[in-house]
Motif scaffolding. Sequence first.
Motif, PDB file in Angstrom:
ATOM      1  N   ASP A  28      36.531   2.006  50.170  1.00 30.03           N
ATOM      2  CA  ASP A  28      35.481   2.689  49.424  1.00 30.03           C
ATOM      3  C   ASP A  28      34.923   1.857  48.279  1.00 30.03           C
ATOM      4  OD1 ASP A  28      35.642   4.987  51.015  1.00 30.03           O
ATOM      5  OD2 ASP A  28      37.328   5.746  49.851  1.00 30.03           O
ATOM      6  N   PRO A  57      31.352   1.116  44.418  1.00 28.45           N
ATOM      7  CA  PRO A  57      31.453   1.974  45.599  1.00 28.45           C
ATOM      8  C   PRO A  57      30.443   1.540  46.652  1.00 28.45           C
ATOM      9  CG  PRO A  57      30.318   3.122  43.834  1.00 28.45           C
ATOM     10  CD  PRO A  57      30.845   1.860  43.243  1.00 28.45           C
ATOM     11  N   THR A 108      39.447   7.347  45.854  1.00 32.34           N
ATOM     12  CA  THR A 108      38.627   7.177  47.047  1.00 32.34           C
ATOM     13  C   THR A 108      37.393   8.062  46.959  1.00 32.34           C
ATOM     14  OG1 THR A 108      39.653   8.993  48.280  1.00 32.34           O
ATOM     15  CG2 THR A 108      40.740   6.839  48.394  1.00 32.34           C
ATOM     16  N   ALA A 109      36.423   7.772  47.794  1.00 30.03           N
ATOM     17  CA  ALA A 109      35.200   8.589  47.817  1.00 30.03           C
ATOM     18  C   ALA A 109      35.525  10.027  48.186  1.00 30.03           C
ATOM     19  CB  ALA A 109      34.202   7.990  48.805  1.00 30.03           C
TER      20      ALA A 109
END
Length: 219
Positions: free
Chosen positions: A7, A18, A154-155
């Motif tokens: 990510d 990102p 993380t996304a």
Amino acid sequence: MSDPSEDLVVGEDGLARPVWASRHEDLREYYDTEWGMPRRTEAEVFERLALEGFQSGLSWATILRRRPGFRRAFADFDPEAVAGFGEADVERLLADEGIIRHRGKIEATIANARATLALREAEGIGARGDLPRGSTLADLVWSYRPETGPAPRTAAEVPTTSAESRALAKELKARGFRFVGPTTMFALMEALGVVDTHLLGSHRRGSSGLWDETGTPRA
């Protein structure tokens, strides 16, 4: 659980960003210089509120690339100027290829400008209902800054709403604002720096000066 490395993308400059901010140069520049940095004036908050409304159903890249056109068409997002727009202006904007030509969103932006002016005369607004007469849209939005912020690796861990964004949306709707749902208001809070959802490991994590790496607010 996704791998955090999937990510974040390390650019040629050695900085981790990102994936969404690594696809195009304009998105990289926006991420590096604007997104998540504190914006506290009425005009800045009104502009971002308007653009978030126009983004509904679209990508941010689409809006960002039309931002100069939006600023020209909406008088640099001066709330007083936009509040004075009438039906002739709506028709003008519907013919303007430099913006998103959506009648509902155009009319909502005008209505939101009028609601922004009305807030100046209101009393008891904000998260605690204690903002005095003369407070602005910016004061109201910033009053919903949470006591702690997220620390996403993380996304998938980045939230899309919060208790504060739901409460903000509820108050704005009650005060005549449109296109201000909880998800849109959370995106607004992210963009203005009210919350920090930069991924852990991103070079921008904590860069606003308002949050540390863990999501703890700084003075």
